[in-house]
Design a protein around this motif. Structure first.
Motif, PDB file in Angstrom:
ATOM      1  N   GLU A  35      46.836   0.286  42.390  1.00  6.49           N
ATOM      2  CA  GLU A  35      47.407   1.147  41.356  1.00  6.49           C
ATOM      3  C   GLU A  35      47.132   2.595  41.724  1.00  6.49           C
ATOM      4  O   GLU A  35      46.016   2.944  42.107  1.00  6.49           O
ATOM      5  N   ILE A  36      48.162   3.433  41.623  1.00  2.00           N
ATOM      6  CA  ILE A  36      48.049   4.848  41.990  1.00  2.00           C
ATOM      7  C   ILE A  36      48.696   5.681  40.892  1.00  2.00           C
ATOM      8  O   ILE A  36      49.781   5.336  40.415  1.00  2.00           O
ATOM      9  N   ASP A  37      48.016   6.784  40.487  1.00  2.00           N
ATOM     10  CA  ASP A  37      48.666   7.684  39.529  1.00  2.00           C
ATOM     11  C   ASP A  37      49.282   8.866  40.286  1.00  2.00           C
ATOM     12  O   ASP A  37      49.096   9.017  41.502  1.00  2.00           O
ATOM     13  N   ALA A  38      50.023   9.704  39.575  1.00  2.00           N
ATOM     14  CA  ALA A  38      50.751  10.812  40.199  1.00  2.00           C
ATOM     15  C   ALA A  38      49.830  11.879  40.787  1.00  2.00           C
ATOM     16  O   ALA A  38      50.253  12.696  41.595  1.00  2.00           O
ATOM     17  N   GLN A  39      48.532  11.861  40.410  1.00  2.00           N
ATOM     18  CA  GLN A  39      47.562  12.805  40.960  1.00  2.00           C
ATOM     19  C   GLN A  39      46.826  12.234  42.177  1.00  2.00           C
ATOM     20  O   GLN A  39      45.950  12.885  42.743  1.00  2.00           O
ATOM     21  N   GLY A  40      47.149  10.996  42.555  1.00  2.86           N
ATOM     22  CA  GLY A  40      46.539  10.392  43.728  1.00  2.86           C
ATOM     23  C   GLY A  40      45.246   9.647  43.469  1.00  2.86           C
ATOM     24  O   GLY A  40      44.527   9.311  44.399  1.00  2.86           O
ATOM     25  N   ARG A  41      44.943   9.367  42.217  1.00  2.00           N
ATOM     26  CA  ARG A  41      43.768   8.546  41.894  1.00  2.00           C
ATOM     27  C   ARG A  41      44.249   7.129  41.586  1.00  2.00           C
ATOM     28  O   ARG A  41      45.380   6.935  41.186  1.00  2.00           O
ATOM     29  N   GLY A  42      43.346   6.176  41.747  1.00  2.00           N
ATOM     30  CA  GLY A  42      43.764   4.822  41.438  1.00  2.00           C
ATOM     31  C   GLY A  42      42.676   3.810  41.688  1.00  2.00           C
ATOM     32  O   GLY A  42      41.498   4.140  41.768  1.00  2.00           O
ATOM     33  N   GLY A  43      43.109   2.567  41.834  1.00  2.00           N
ATOM     34  CA  GLY A  43      42.183   1.477  42.072  1.00  2.00           C
ATOM     35  C   GLY A  43      42.888   0.312  42.713  1.00  2.00           C
ATOM     36  O   GLY A  43      44.114   0.268  42.786  1.00  2.00           O
ATOM     37  N   MET A  44      42.085  -0.625  43.197  1.00  2.00           N
ATOM     38  CA  MET A  44      42.648  -1.863  43.731  1.00  2.00           C
ATOM     39  C   MET A  44      41.645  -2.983  43.512  1.00  2.00           C
ATOM     40  O   MET A  44      40.446  -2.738  43.369  1.00  2.00           O
ATOM     41  N   ALA A  45      42.175  -4.189  43.465  1.00  2.00           N
ATOM     42  CA  ALA A  45      41.333  -5.370  43.312  1.00  2.00           C
ATOM     43  C   ALA A  45      42.020  -6.545  43.990  1.00  2.00           C
ATOM     44  O   ALA A  45      43.237  -6.722  43.864  1.00  2.00           O
ATOM     45  N   PHE A  46      41.243  -7.289  44.751  1.00  2.00           N
ATOM     46  CA  PHE A  46      41.696  -8.555  45.322  1.00  2.00           C
ATOM     47  C   PHE A  46      40.450  -9.317  45.755  1.00  2.00           C
ATOM     48  O   PHE A  46      39.413  -8.726  46.047  1.00  2.00           O
ATOM     49  N   GLY A  47      40.551 -10.646  45.756  1.00  2.00           N
ATOM     50  CA  GLY A  47      39.365 -11.449  46.046  1.00  2.00           C
ATOM     51  C   GLY A  47      38.274 -11.084  45.061  1.00  2.00           C
ATOM     52  O   GLY A  47      38.490 -11.063  43.860  1.00  2.00           O
ATOM     53  N   ALA A  48      37.081 -10.740  45.569  1.00  2.00           N
ATOM     54  CA  ALA A  48      35.976 -10.289  44.718  1.00  2.00           C
ATOM     55  C   ALA A  48      35.784  -8.769  44.810  1.00  2.00           C
ATOM     56  O   ALA A  48      34.794  -8.251  44.317  1.00  2.00           O
ATOM     57  N   LEU A  49      36.744  -8.074  45.413  1.00  2.00           N
ATOM     58  CA  LEU A  49      36.666  -6.623  45.568  1.00  2.00           C
ATOM     59  C   LEU A  49      37.250  -5.908  44.359  1.00  2.00           C
ATOM     60  O   LEU A  49      38.319  -6.276  43.879  1.00  2.00           O
ATOM     61  N   GLU A  50      36.537  -4.900  43.872  1.00  2.00           N
ATOM     62  CA  GLU A  50      37.066  -3.935  42.903  1.00  2.00           C
ATOM     63  C   GLU A  50      36.711  -2.570  43.455  1.00  2.00           C
ATOM     64  O   GLU A  50      35.548  -2.318  43.784  1.00  2.00           O
ATOM     65  N   ALA A  51      37.721  -1.688  43.581  1.00  2.00           N
ATOM     66  CA  ALA A  51      37.482  -0.395  44.217  1.00  2.00           C
ATOM     67  C   ALA A  51      38.310   0.703  43.574  1.00  2.00           C
ATOM     68  O   ALA A  51      39.377   0.455  43.026  1.00  2.00           O
ATOM     69  N   SER A  52      37.793   1.926  43.665  1.00  2.00           N
ATOM     70  CA  SER A  52      38.555   3.095  43.249  1.00  2.00           C
ATOM     71  C   SER A  52      39.201   3.701  44.489  1.00  2.00           C
ATOM     72  O   SER A  52      38.700   3.564  45.608  1.00  2.00           O
ATOM     73  N   LEU A  53      40.342   4.361  44.281  1.00  2.00           N
ATOM     74  CA  LEU A  53      41.102   4.965  45.377  1.00  2.00           C
ATOM     75  C   LEU A  53      41.201   6.464  45.197  1.00  2.00           C
ATOM     76  O   LEU A  53      41.315   6.962  44.075  1.00  2.00           O
ATOM     77  N   ASP A  54      41.208   7.169  46.310  1.00  2.00           N
ATOM     78  CA  ASP A  54      41.509   8.596  46.358  1.00  2.00           C
ATOM     79  C   ASP A  54      42.626   8.734  47.385  1.00  2.00           C
ATOM     80  O   ASP A  54      42.401   8.535  48.583  1.00  2.00           O
ATOM     81  N   CYS A  55      43.831   9.025  46.899  1.00  2.00           N
ATOM     82  CA  CYS A  55      45.030   9.000  47.742  1.00  2.00           C
ATOM     83  C   CYS A  55      45.557  10.395  48.029  1.00  2.00           C
ATOM     84  O   CYS A  55      45.425  11.301  47.217  1.00  2.00           O
ATOM     85  N   GLY A  56      46.190  10.513  49.159  1.00  2.00           N
ATOM     86  CA  GLY A  56      46.958  11.695  49.509  1.00  2.00           C
ATOM     87  C   GLY A  56      48.385  11.260  49.779  1.00  2.00           C
ATOM     88  O   GLY A  56      48.617  10.282  50.497  1.00  2.00           O
ATOM     89  N   PHE A  57      49.338  11.942  49.175  1.00  6.83           N
ATOM     90  CA  PHE A  57      50.742  11.601  49.391  1.00  6.83           C
ATOM     91  C   PHE A  57      51.224  12.240  50.686  1.00  6.83           C
ATOM     92  O   PHE A  57      50.924  13.400  50.966  1.00  6.83           O
ATOM     93  N   ILE A  58      51.931  11.453  51.478  1.00  9.85           N
ATOM     94  CA  ILE A  58      52.502  11.907  52.740  1.00  9.85           C
ATOM     95  C   ILE A  58      53.989  11.554  52.711  1.00  9.85           C
ATOM     96  O   ILE A  58      54.407  10.753  51.879  1.00  9.85           O
ATOM     97  N   PRO A  59      54.786  12.116  53.591  1.00 15.35           N
ATOM     98  CA  PRO A  59      56.209  11.744  53.587  1.00 15.35           C
ATOM     99  C   PRO A  59      56.352  10.228  53.756  1.00 15.35           C
ATOM    100  O   PRO A  59      55.832   9.654  54.710  1.00 15.35           O
ATOM    101  N   GLY A  60      56.958   9.589  52.797  1.00 19.56           N
ATOM    102  CA  GLY A  60      57.208   8.158  52.869  1.00 19.56           C
ATOM    103  C   GLY A  60      56.110   7.268  52.344  1.00 19.56           C
ATOM    104  O   GLY A  60      56.269   6.051  52.310  1.00 19.56           O
ATOM    105  N   GLY A  61      54.949   7.834  51.930  1.00 21.61           N
ATOM    106  CA  GLY A  61      53.894   6.951  51.466  1.00 21.61           C
ATOM    107  C   GLY A  61      52.615   7.646  51.073  1.00 21.61           C
ATOM    108  O   GLY A  61      52.636   8.776  50.582  1.00 21.61           O
ATOM    109  N   ILE A  62      51.491   6.929  51.301  1.00 21.79           N
ATOM    110  CA  ILE A  62      50.161   7.438  50.946  1.00 21.79           C
ATOM    111  C   ILE A  62      49.154   7.088  52.041  1.00 21.79           C
ATOM    112  O   ILE A  62      49.313   6.105  52.760  1.00 21.79           O
ATOM    113  N   ASP A  63      48.147   7.916  52.157  1.00 23.79           N
ATOM    114  CA  ASP A  63      46.916   7.610  52.872  1.00 23.79           C
ATOM    115  C   ASP A  63      45.845   7.541  51.799  1.00 23.79           C
ATOM    116  O   ASP A  63      45.913   8.294  50.826  1.00 23.79           O
ATOM    117  N   PHE A  64      44.854   6.664  51.946  1.00 18.60           N
ATOM    118  CA  PHE A  64      43.829   6.594  50.915  1.00 18.60           C
ATOM    119  C   PHE A  64      42.468   6.241  51.488  1.00 18.60           C
ATOM    120  O   PHE A  64      42.351   5.628  52.544  1.00 18.60           O
TER     121      PHE A  64
END
Length: 115
Positions: A35-64
């Protein structure tokens, strides 16, 4: 324009496939997502992982960068995702000094869609 890509990527995405883990593992503790918000913050979860994200928008996508816990152990890593022509995200999740996998995620509102 970065605002356009932020608008197109902001939201919740269902991780539907990875190269490293099967569906049973992905949804071990609940539906796998990123999950990503318009300011580039977010989170992800899969398996037993729960994590926060810090994203940067790039042409065509994101780096995080991400930071969280997996089975109680502190873990961190990075990744990227590109928006495909079919409206899905395709990218890579990397654990620092550990596993890495490619992934595909569909918009949460299109759960029945196949990417």
């Amino acid at each position: 324009m970065m605002t356009d890509i932020a608008d197109r990527i902001a939201g919740k995405w269902r991780i539907v496939e990875t190269a490293a883990w099967d569906k049973g593992h992905l949804d071990l503790c609940g539906p796998a997502f990123i999950e990503i918000d318009a300011q580039g913050r977010g989170g992800m979860a899969f398996g037993a992982l729960e994590a926060s994200l810090d994203c940067g928008f790039i042409p065509g996508g994101i780096d995080f960068e991400w930071n969280g816990a997996d089975e109680g152990d502190q873990v961190a890593g990075d990744g990227w995702a590109d928006l495909r022509d079919d409206g899905c995200l395709e990218g890579e999740i990397v654990y620092h000094n550990g596993d890495e996998t490619t992934f595909i995620a569909a918009p949460w509102t299109r759960l029945s869609a196949t990417c």
